[in-house]
Design a protein around this motif. Structure first.
Motif, PDB file in Angstrom:
ATOM      1  N   GLN A  18      17.619 -81.498 -46.561  1.00 52.24           N
ATOM      2  CA  GLN A  18      16.232 -81.758 -46.927  1.00 52.24           C
ATOM      3  C   GLN A  18      15.715 -83.036 -46.275  1.00 52.24           C
ATOM      4  O   GLN A  18      14.587 -83.082 -45.784  1.00 52.24           O
ATOM      5  CB  GLN A  18      16.093 -81.846 -48.446  1.00 52.24           C
ATOM      6  CG  GLN A  18      16.235 -80.518 -49.161  1.00 52.24           C
ATOM      7  CD  GLN A  18      16.184 -80.677 -50.672  1.00 52.24           C
ATOM      8  OE1 GLN A  18      16.217 -81.803 -51.184  1.00 52.24           O
ATOM      9  NE2 GLN A  18      16.119 -79.579 -51.379  1.00 52.24           N
ATOM     10  N   LYS A  19      16.545 -84.071 -46.259  1.00 52.13           N
ATOM     11  CA  LYS A  19      16.148 -85.321 -45.610  1.00 52.13           C
ATOM     12  C   LYS A  19      15.933 -85.103 -44.115  1.00 52.13           C
ATOM     13  O   LYS A  19      14.972 -85.617 -43.530  1.00 52.13           O
ATOM     14  CB  LYS A  19      17.214 -86.390 -45.837  1.00 52.13           C
ATOM     15  CG  LYS A  19      17.288 -86.909 -47.270  1.00 52.13           C
ATOM     16  CD  LYS A  19      18.357 -87.978 -47.417  1.00 52.13           C
ATOM     17  CE  LYS A  19      18.408 -88.507 -48.841  1.00 52.13           C
ATOM     18  NZ  LYS A  19      19.490 -89.520 -49.012  1.00 52.13           N
ATOM     19  N   ALA A  23      12.345 -85.488 -42.075  1.00 50.85           N
ATOM     20  CA  ALA A  23      12.245 -86.383 -40.916  1.00 50.85           C
ATOM     21  C   ALA A  23      11.855 -85.613 -39.659  1.00 50.85           C
ATOM     22  O   ALA A  23      11.015 -86.072 -38.870  1.00 50.85           O
ATOM     23  CB  ALA A  23      13.578 -87.101 -40.694  1.00 50.85           C
ATOM     24  N   TYR A  24      12.431 -84.441 -39.484  1.00 47.79           N
ATOM     25  CA  TYR A  24      12.224 -83.660 -38.264  1.00 47.79           C
ATOM     26  C   TYR A  24      10.803 -83.115 -38.172  1.00 47.79           C
ATOM     27  O   TYR A  24      10.253 -82.945 -37.086  1.00 47.79           O
ATOM     28  CB  TYR A  24      13.231 -82.511 -38.234  1.00 47.79           C
ATOM     29  CG  TYR A  24      13.399 -81.852 -36.886  1.00 47.79           C
ATOM     30  CD1 TYR A  24      14.040 -82.515 -35.846  1.00 47.79           C
ATOM     31  CD2 TYR A  24      12.938 -80.561 -36.654  1.00 47.79           C
ATOM     32  CE1 TYR A  24      14.216 -81.923 -34.611  1.00 47.79           C
ATOM     33  CE2 TYR A  24      13.098 -79.951 -35.424  1.00 47.79           C
ATOM     34  CZ  TYR A  24      13.750 -80.635 -34.404  1.00 47.79           C
ATOM     35  OH  TYR A  24      13.906 -80.038 -33.179  1.00 47.79           O
ATOM     36  N   THR A  25      10.201 -82.837 -39.332  1.00 45.78           N
ATOM     37  CA  THR A  25       8.870 -82.219 -39.353  1.00 45.78           C
ATOM     38  C   THR A  25       7.768 -83.196 -39.764  1.00 45.78           C
ATOM     39  O   THR A  25       6.619 -82.798 -39.952  1.00 45.78           O
ATOM     40  CB  THR A  25       8.848 -81.018 -40.329  1.00 45.78           C
ATOM     41  OG1 THR A  25       9.128 -81.475 -41.666  1.00 45.78           O
ATOM     42  CG2 THR A  25       9.879 -79.978 -39.936  1.00 45.78           C
ATOM     43  N   GLN A  26       8.103 -84.465 -39.902  1.00 47.45           N
ATOM     44  CA  GLN A  26       7.161 -85.444 -40.462  1.00 47.45           C
ATOM     45  C   GLN A  26       5.841 -85.514 -39.703  1.00 47.45           C
ATOM     46  O   GLN A  26       4.763 -85.504 -40.307  1.00 47.45           O
ATOM     47  CB  GLN A  26       7.803 -86.822 -40.494  1.00 47.45           C
ATOM     48  CG  GLN A  26       6.901 -87.898 -41.102  1.00 47.45           C
ATOM     49  CD  GLN A  26       7.588 -89.252 -41.167  1.00 47.45           C
ATOM     50  OE1 GLN A  26       8.700 -89.423 -40.672  1.00 47.45           O
ATOM     51  NE2 GLN A  26       6.927 -90.215 -41.783  1.00 47.45           N
ATOM     52  N   TYR A 177      18.949 -70.604 -52.080  1.00 51.87           N
ATOM     53  CA  TYR A 177      19.109 -69.862 -50.828  1.00 51.87           C
ATOM     54  C   TYR A 177      19.801 -70.719 -49.769  1.00 51.87           C
ATOM     55  O   TYR A 177      20.735 -70.278 -49.095  1.00 51.87           O
ATOM     56  CB  TYR A 177      17.723 -69.420 -50.349  1.00 51.87           C
ATOM     57  CG  TYR A 177      17.703 -68.685 -49.030  1.00 51.87           C
ATOM     58  CD1 TYR A 177      18.221 -67.397 -48.923  1.00 51.87           C
ATOM     59  CD2 TYR A 177      17.140 -69.263 -47.903  1.00 51.87           C
ATOM     60  CE1 TYR A 177      18.175 -66.714 -47.713  1.00 51.87           C
ATOM     61  CE2 TYR A 177      17.093 -68.590 -46.689  1.00 51.87           C
ATOM     62  CZ  TYR A 177      17.608 -67.311 -46.606  1.00 51.87           C
ATOM     63  OH  TYR A 177      17.571 -66.650 -45.411  1.00 51.87           O
ATOM     64  N   LEU A 178      19.365 -71.958 -49.638  1.00 51.90           N
ATOM     65  CA  LEU A 178      19.952 -72.854 -48.639  1.00 51.90           C
ATOM     66  C   LEU A 178      21.413 -73.172 -48.938  1.00 51.90           C
ATOM     67  O   LEU A 178      22.186 -73.466 -48.023  1.00 51.90           O
ATOM     68  CB  LEU A 178      19.149 -74.153 -48.574  1.00 51.90           C
ATOM     69  CG  LEU A 178      17.749 -74.051 -47.954  1.00 51.90           C
ATOM     70  CD1 LEU A 178      16.998 -75.359 -48.126  1.00 51.90           C
ATOM     71  CD2 LEU A 178      17.834 -73.677 -46.484  1.00 51.90           C
ATOM     72  N   SER A 179      21.790 -73.096 -50.201  1.00 53.52           N
ATOM     73  CA  SER A 179      23.167 -73.433 -50.579  1.00 53.52           C
ATOM     74  C   SER A 179      24.167 -72.385 -50.102  1.00 53.52           C
ATOM     75  O   SER A 179      25.375 -72.623 -50.126  1.00 53.52           O
ATOM     76  CB  SER A 179      23.275 -73.572 -52.102  1.00 53.52           C
ATOM     77  OG  SER A 179      23.201 -72.310 -52.742  1.00 53.52           O
TER      78      SER A 179
END
Length: 218
Positions: A18-19, A23-26, A177-179
């Motif tokens: 999530q972090k 950061a990648y889409t900021q 889902y991400l897990s």
């Protein structure tokens, strides 16, 4: 004890992802926040035709995206148990009808063809992270829409109202889902790219509307 440690490891992986996603889409995410029609909506200076144009753009974005999501989930190899994506394009269609568009106009509404290529088995998790995450901001948007429409009925804003009502459920669902992913570098990079490409596609799609919105007379 082993199961507990495994759960902790998964939670740590999701938090880290999530972090990285934030950061990648900021930059492109901030660009959307500064879009003139959203600014005007929050300031209460958007007029009905401009609001309708914004909803048309969202409809044109969601229809091809949801078709692509459905296509990818139809490929059983990439399905993940327990995750269900509730389509929302029908809510936008209902809103457009309440805003004065007839059936033919809604059917002929331009579509964002780019999303057909953005949504792939590899990128799907990133796409869904953006879409489900966007429901978290729906409360503010819905409150703003109430001021120019009505708080007594969801006509014209059912898309925002649904997102606002279901945001906690949808946020929990996407994290579950991400897990389920094995976070190899390739998988992680594909999720990051999927999220950024989704934001980029939406920003590009909304760009023609991004112009100064004149304040309406009170």
């Amino acid at each position: 004890m082993g199961k507990i440690m495994q759960a902790v490891d998964i939670d740590t992986q999701i938090c880290s992802l999530q972090k990285s996603l934030r950061a990648y889409t900021q930059n492109v995410h901030q660009q959307l926040h500064e879009h003139s029609h959203f600014v005007a909506l929050f300031e209460g200076t958007i007029d009905p035709s401009q609001y309708c144009a914004l909803m048309q753009a969202f409809h044109g974005f969601y229809v091809p995206m949801e078709l692509a999501i459905d296509r990818v989930f139809g490929q059983s190899t990439y399905c993940h148990d327990g995750f269900d994506y509730p389509p929302r394009a029908t809510l936008l269609e209902s809103d457009l009808a309440h805003l004065g568009l007839d059936t033919n106009a809604i059917e002929q509404n331009p579509r964002c063809a780019q999303m057909e290529y953005v949504v792939t088995p590899a990128s799907l998790a990133g796409v869904l992270y953006v879409i489900e995450g966007s429901t978290l901001g729906a409360a503010m948007i819905d409150r703003a829409a109430q001021k120019i429409l009505s708080a007594e009925t969801t006509d014209g804003r059912s898309f925002w109202a649904w997102s606002r009502e279901n945001n906690k459920t949808r946020w929990a669902a996407i994290n579950t889902y991400l897990s389920q992913f094995d976070y190899t570098r390739g998988t992680r990079d594909a999720i990051l790219e999927g999220a950024n490409d989704t934001f980029e596609a939406l920003a590009t799609w909304l760009a023609p509307l991004d112009e100064t919105v004149e304040a309406t007379e009170s």
